[in-house]
Structure formats: C-alpha cells, structure tokens
Design a protein around this motif. Structure first.
Motif, PDB file in Angstrom:
ATOM      1  N   ILE A  77       0.838  -1.202   0.000  1.00  0.00           N
ATOM      2  CA  ILE A  77       0.000   0.000   0.000  1.00  0.00           C
ATOM      3  C   ILE A  77       0.871   1.250   0.000  1.00  0.00           C
ATOM      4  N   TRP A  78       1.879   1.285   0.901  1.00  0.00           N
ATOM      5  CA  TRP A  78       2.748   2.456   1.005  1.00  0.00           C
ATOM      6  C   TRP A  78       3.524   2.683  -0.289  1.00  0.00           C
ATOM      7  N   ASN A  79       4.023   1.612  -0.890  1.00  0.00           N
ATOM      8  CA  ASN A  79       4.796   1.765  -2.118  1.00  0.00           C
ATOM      9  C   ASN A  79       3.930   2.174  -3.302  1.00  0.00           C
ATOM     10  N   THR A  80       2.655   1.765  -3.283  1.00  0.00           N
ATOM     11  CA  THR A  80       1.729   2.234  -4.318  1.00  0.00           C
ATOM     12  C   THR A  80       1.539   3.743  -4.206  1.00  0.00           C
ATOM     13  N   ILE A  81       1.363   4.211  -2.976  1.00  0.00           N
ATOM     14  CA  ILE A  81       1.253   5.653  -2.746  1.00  0.00           C
ATOM     15  C   ILE A  81       2.536   6.356  -3.151  1.00  0.00           C
ATOM     16  N   ARG A  82       3.666   5.792  -2.734  1.00  0.00           N
ATOM     17  CA  ARG A  82       4.962   6.411  -3.025  1.00  0.00           C
ATOM     18  C   ARG A  82       5.200   6.526  -4.533  1.00  0.00           C
ATOM     19  N   THR A  83       4.939   5.456  -5.269  1.00  0.00           N
ATOM     20  CA  THR A  83       5.175   5.471  -6.716  1.00  0.00           C
ATOM     21  C   THR A  83       4.335   6.540  -7.400  1.00  0.00           C
ATOM     22  N   TRP A  84       3.052   6.586  -7.024  1.00  0.00           N
ATOM     23  CA  TRP A  84       2.161   7.571  -7.653  1.00  0.00           C
ATOM     24  C   TRP A  84       2.574   8.990  -7.273  1.00  0.00           C
ATOM     25  N   PHE A  85       2.816   9.230  -5.977  1.00  0.00           N
ATOM     26  CA  PHE A  85       3.103  10.581  -5.509  1.00  0.00           C
ATOM     27  C   PHE A  85       4.442  11.081  -6.049  1.00  0.00           C
ATOM     28  N   GLN A  86       5.452  10.212  -6.075  1.00  0.00           N
ATOM     29  CA  GLN A  86       6.770  10.607  -6.577  1.00  0.00           C
ATOM     30  C   GLN A  86       6.684  11.064  -8.032  1.00  0.00           C
ATOM     31  N   LYS A  87       5.924  10.340  -8.821  1.00  0.00           N
ATOM     32  CA  LYS A  87       5.753  10.710 -10.228  1.00  0.00           C
ATOM     33  C   LYS A  87       5.102  12.079 -10.368  1.00  0.00           C
ATOM     34  N   GLU A  88       4.112  12.348  -9.511  1.00  0.00           N
ATOM     35  CA  GLU A  88       3.387  13.614  -9.601  1.00  0.00           C
ATOM     36  C   GLU A  88       4.233  14.805  -9.146  1.00  0.00           C
ATOM     37  N   GLU A 139       7.449  15.017  -9.225  1.00  0.00           N
ATOM     38  CA  GLU A 139       8.509  15.250 -10.211  1.00  0.00           C
ATOM     39  C   GLU A 139       8.013  16.143 -11.337  1.00  0.00           C
ATOM     40  N   LYS A 140       6.723  16.037 -11.657  1.00  0.00           N
ATOM     41  CA  LYS A 140       6.139  16.920 -12.671  1.00  0.00           C
ATOM     42  C   LYS A 140       6.185  18.382 -12.222  1.00  0.00           C
ATOM     43  N   LEU A 141       6.167  18.600 -10.890  1.00  0.00           N
ATOM     44  CA  LEU A 141       6.225  19.962 -10.349  1.00  0.00           C
ATOM     45  C   LEU A 141       7.659  20.468 -10.215  1.00  0.00           C
ATOM     46  N   GLY A 142       8.621  19.625 -10.546  1.00  0.00           N
ATOM     47  CA  GLY A 142      10.021  20.033 -10.438  1.00  0.00           C
ATOM     48  C   GLY A 142      10.658  19.708  -9.105  1.00  0.00           C
ATOM     49  N   VAL A 143      10.013  18.839  -8.310  1.00  0.00           N
ATOM     50  CA  VAL A 143      10.574  18.446  -7.024  1.00  0.00           C
ATOM     51  C   VAL A 143      11.556  17.293  -7.250  1.00  0.00           C
ATOM     52  N   GLU A 144      12.770  17.436  -6.712  1.00  0.00           N
ATOM     53  CA  GLU A 144      13.798  16.416  -6.886  1.00  0.00           C
ATOM     54  C   GLU A 144      13.971  15.606  -5.609  1.00  0.00           C
ATOM     55  N   GLU A 145      14.388  14.344  -5.783  1.00  0.00           N
ATOM     56  CA  GLU A 145      14.558  13.470  -4.629  1.00  0.00           C
ATOM     57  C   GLU A 145      15.943  13.646  -4.023  1.00  0.00           C
ATOM     58  N   PHE A 199      13.452  26.189  -5.333  1.00  0.00           N
ATOM     59  CA  PHE A 199      14.351  25.108  -4.904  1.00  0.00           C
ATOM     60  C   PHE A 199      13.493  24.069  -4.202  1.00  0.00           C
ATOM     61  N   ARG A 200      13.391  22.884  -4.797  1.00  0.00           N
ATOM     62  CA  ARG A 200      12.420  21.898  -4.305  1.00  0.00           C
ATOM     63  C   ARG A 200      13.087  20.542  -4.107  1.00  0.00           C
ATOM     64  N   LEU A 201      13.055  20.051  -2.875  1.00  0.00           N
ATOM     65  CA  LEU A 201      13.587  18.726  -2.569  1.00  0.00           C
ATOM     66  C   LEU A 201      12.563  17.936  -1.752  1.00  0.00           C
ATOM     67  N   ASN A 202      12.589  16.625  -1.950  1.00  0.00           N
ATOM     68  CA  ASN A 202      11.728  15.722  -1.171  1.00  0.00           C
ATOM     69  C   ASN A 202      12.535  14.476  -0.828  1.00  0.00           C
ATOM     70  N   GLU A 224       2.073  26.556  -4.710  1.00  0.00           N
ATOM     71  CA  GLU A 224       2.556  25.189  -4.522  1.00  0.00           C
ATOM     72  C   GLU A 224       1.765  24.453  -3.438  1.00  0.00           C
ATOM     73  N   VAL A 225       1.430  25.170  -2.356  1.00  0.00           N
ATOM     74  CA  VAL A 225       0.657  24.547  -1.278  1.00  0.00           C
ATOM     75  C   VAL A 225      -0.629  23.947  -1.822  1.00  0.00           C
ATOM     76  N   LEU A 226      -1.332  24.705  -2.658  1.00  0.00           N
ATOM     77  CA  LEU A 226      -2.589  24.214  -3.217  1.00  0.00           C
ATOM     78  C   LEU A 226      -2.353  23.011  -4.118  1.00  0.00           C
ATOM     79  N   GLU A 227      -1.257  23.018  -4.865  1.00  0.00           N
ATOM     80  CA  GLU A 227      -0.939  21.880  -5.735  1.00  0.00           C
ATOM     81  C   GLU A 227      -0.669  20.619  -4.920  1.00  0.00           C
ATOM     82  N   ILE A 228       0.099  20.774  -3.833  1.00  0.00           N
ATOM     83  CA  ILE A 228       0.424  19.618  -2.992  1.00  0.00           C
ATOM     84  C   ILE A 228      -0.820  19.111  -2.263  1.00  0.00           C
TER      85      ILE A 228
END
Length: 496
Positions: free
Chosen positions: A65-76, A78-84, A151-154, A194-198
């Motif tokens: 369940i957690w990895n399903t959330i992680r995969t979807w959220f990480q992809k989204e 990244e579209k906003l320019g957030v880097e890992e 400057f965006r990091l996660n 950005e807050v509204l997007e997140i």
C-alpha cells in the motif's frame, strides 16, 4: 485538508466477545480500539516488534500500500520540479539550538545517541523527528541567487518520535515512514500556489487510491528562512536581500491506519482494489472425496487458465491451493484479509462456463462468463473502488456537523462527529477549546496502561468550502470564553 477522524480508541475495558469465525473477537461498535488492534495484526498488516515497545514491523501487505502511494506521488511531484534527496538521520545539538522554537514541541520525544561502541560521544546526536534542522543549513549554502529558485527537494525516510503515550500501529508509533518535501520560493504567492498543488495531490491519494473522502482546506505554513538565514538578492532592488518563502509538507504511513478504520468491518479488513496487494483470490469449490482424479485435474487446469487470463488483464490474483482447509475456512480467511473480490470455481461452474464471485465490500454475489473474465473482473474492481469511496463519503458527510450552539459541541464529539464552528483562529482560544471538550465518554489507555479521559478537540483545517451564516466583524467565536469575532468556519475533531 483533513481526513475523517474515526480514530482508534473506543471504549476500554472488557467488551463482549462475539462468535466471529475468522479470528476477530470483538465488534467495531463494541470496542473500537481492540477491534483496530486485532485487524491490523491478524490481517497481517503489522506485527509488534517485541524487542522495543512502540515499534512495529510493516508486513508486505502494508508495504505494498505504502509503495503504491509512493510510486504515484513521486511521479506527480517530479512533474512539479521536485527532486529526490537523502539527508543524514542525525541532528547535532547545534542545529537543534538554531531551530529551538520548532523543535521545542518535539523535545520530550527526541531519541539521543550518546555512545559509539563502548565510548561516550563527545557531542551527543539526536535521531531526526523531522528534517528541517538537518536540511536548512544547506539550503542557506546552496541558494545564493533568485535564479536558484524555486528550490524543491523531497525525501522518503523514517523519523523517530519517542512517544510517551500508548502507541498504536500506524497512528502513533515511535518510528514511522513518511515523505517530507521542503521547498523555497521567491514570493509568498508562488509558495501559496505550490501549497494548493500539494494539497490537491494529497487529496487524490486519499480519494483515488484509498477511497477515503477528505475536506480540502488551508494548511498552516512554516517559515524557517530567517532562522537559517536563507536569503537571495532582491531581483528588483540590487544590493537588497530577501528571505525566501518556504513550504514543508509530508504524508506518512498514518494514512494506512485511516484507511483501515474507515473501511474495515467486523470481519476484518476491506481493501480498496487500487492498493490491495492481492485484488482477486480464486478458490476451487465442489470437490469431495468422491470427485475423480480426472475431474480434479481438469478443474486445476481451468483454474490455471483463469489465473493466466486475469494476470494478462493486469489483475493481481492469487490461487488458494492450500490443502487441508475447507472452502468455508478459506472464504473467511480471505474476507478477514480484505481481498476485494473472491472467485469460486467448481464442477458446476465449469459445466456452465461461468465463474461465481463474491464482493468483499458488500457481500454481493453473482457469476461472470469465463470468456469475459478478462474484461468484467477489472471493470468490477473499479466499481468496487468507486462504491467504497461513495459509501465512506456518505458516512463522513452525515458525521460532519455545522454548529452554532456551544452546548451541542461535546455531545456531537461524543457521538464521534467532527464539527464546523465559527472560530477566531487564536492559539490561546484553541487551548481553551481543547480543555473544555475533554470527555470521559470515550477513554484511551495512558502510558501507565490505565484509561484516561479522551483528548479535547483540535482544529483540523479551514475548509475552502465555507458554510453560510458567518458575518465578518459580527459573528462571535463559538467558544463562550473567547469574546472575539470569528474569522471563518473551522473544522474540529477529537482524537481517541
């Protein structure tokens, strides 16, 4: 944004044991806390880490369940320019001192490392309860110009907060997984955008993946740029410095606990198909001691063909071939574990070229032509997903009350509702409200193992969709001890 607040806790003490054949010994209605504890352990989401209290092992079903959330959220994001990124897990006392005001609330929960081997550390280090103090000194180092913004990091990590209260799987653990995003922007407007997007992404996780309704609303921002001297040159006034505008946002494994509480029933888990590790289980039925070896063999081949068809359609399927267990036992076992759809296949089904099915969420039964299984099963899973959301939304809507009379607040909370009240927004007023709304009706266990009064209600969010009836500079805050004017309708709830 806030999820429904049907938290674990419920009534304490001895609850009536009911004859449930699948191992869940109490009902959700009679003892919510024990029901929850049994569901998350017996349904194999977690196990207790017995070496150290307050820690839990996340088993494969919950990690899926957690990895399903992680995969979807990480992809989204990244579209906003957030880097890992990945920062160390330890904090120096120097960093903590700089972030003293923010960390003050975590101070009682900080875990300290004082030794390395048999030697005392010259300077003890703390395990992160959150990462601002680790990350922001480097933001100040790396952000030198407005051209470096945004400057965006996660990072995806675990944090440790040494809870003194009774711990609960997913909801209150001493270590939990989460993602924490930390971003810096040139203007307040860009940060607010950005807050509204997140928030919209978080709402989608709840609604589209976990089938849990949420109320969209304002989040409380944090500004650390002055604390850590994160500045850039004003692009409009040469030589002038600007403190950047910062956001921090996080989503944790607590969402799994919310999902369990919202959808689970007295048989156990009810999992939304989109996050269930196993979406469909196939169980052979109608086989007796008189069934010939030829019939058994043919039935086995047909079940394998069904499995292959579903795999080809992208369905996560399991065939239960366990020997020594009756079909009835298998039915109850998979129902307890929350698998969304059960398929039954026996000689009679084979003769009619159909597969019998049973939905976990409603118990509805029916048949599907074998030739159409690859198309009808995925469609049925999507129907289950949507129906689970609609059921939860209907329940949540009926338990979200708009109140104008303070006398109605505590009874509404005791009935496990959340409330929308006119509120001034002052922290001192909220402290009063928390104290006034404690109750003995629902009690939780304290660190000494004895029942304690439930917590008072706390603010959850300021809904974007505001009820009518509040007039600025005219409507008073509902807290009778306040006297200030209300700024907005605010949603409050009580944790149990």
């Amino acid at each position: 944004m806030a999820p429904p607040t049907a938290q674990a806790g419920g009534k304490q003490g001895k609850a009536p044991v009911v004859p449930l054949t699948n191992g869940i010994t109490v009902t959700k209605e009679a003892n919510f806390s024990q029901w929850y504890q049994e569901v998350v352990t017996k349904c194999e989401l977690v196990d207790y880490y017995t070496e150290i209290s307050g820690f839990y092992i996340l088993r494969p079903s919950s990690m899926y369940i957690w990895n399903t959330i992680r995969t979807w959220f990480q992809k989204e994001i990244e579209k906003l320019g957030v880097e890992e990124t990945s920062f160390p897990m330890f904090l120096s006392s120097k960093s903590l001192e700089k972030e003293k005001e923010h960390v003050e609330g975590f101070a009682p929960e900080l875990a300290w490392v004082t030794k390395a081997g048999d030697k005392d550390l010259e300077v003890p280090v703390a395990v992160r309860p959150t990462s601002e103090a680790v990350m922001y000194p480097y933001y100040a180092k790396w952000i030198r110009s407005h051209r470096d913004l945004p400057f965006r990091l996660n990072q995806w990590n675990s944090v440790v907060r040494w809870e003194a209260k009774q711990t609960t799987p997913f909801l209150r653990a001493r270590e939990f997984l989460w993602q924490e995003g930390h971003t810096a922007h040139l203007t307040e407007e860009l940060a607010a955008k950005e807050v509204l997007e997140i928030l919209d992404l978080y709402a989608t996780v709840y609604e589209e993946l976990l089938a849990v309704p949420v109320v969209r609303g304002n989040a409380l921002g944090q500004n650390f740029s002055k604390m850590f001297d994160i500045t850039v040159e004003d692009p409009n006034q040469k030589g002038e410095k600007l403190f950047v505008w910062q956001n921090s946002w996080g989503l944790s494994t607590r969402v799994i606990g919310v999902m369990v509480m919202i959808h689970g029933d007295n048989k156990g888990l009810v999992l939304p198909p989109r996050v269930s590790k196993i979406q469909v289980v196939i169980i052979s039925v109608g086989i007796t001691a008189k069934t010939s070896a030829e019939v058994r063999e043919n039935l086995g081949k047909q079940v394998e063909e069904l499995e292959n068809s579903l795999n080809g359609a992208g369905v996560r399927v399991e065939v239960d071939n366990r020997e020594g267990y009756t079909p009835g036992f298998k039915f109850a076992d998979w129902e307890m574990k929350g698998v969304p759809l059960r398929l039954e296949f026996g000689p009679k089904d084979a003769a009619n070229s159909v597969v019998s099915y049973s939905r976990r969420d409603t118990g509805a039964k029916g048949t599907i032509p074998v030739a159409e299984i690859a198309s009808q099963v995925p469609a049925l899973l999507e129907t289950i997903q949507k129906d689970m959301y609609n059921k939860a939304n209907e329940y949540f809507t009926s338990h979200r009350l708009v109140l104008n009379d303070w006398a109605e607040v505590v009874p509404a909370l005791d009935a496990r509702n959340v409330v929308l009240i006119p509120f001034c927004g002052e922290p001192s007023c909220e402290d009063q409200i928390k104290d006034k709304t404690k109750s003995d009706k629902h009690r939780e266990l304290g660190p000494d193992g004895k029942p304690q009064p439930s917590m008072g209600m706390k603010s959850l969010c300021i809904p974007f969709d505001q009820p009518s009836g509040l007039v600025q500079n005219e409507t008073k805050c509902l807290n009778p001890g306040c006297g200030r004017f209300a700024k907005s309708w605010v949603m409050f709830g009580r944790s149990y």
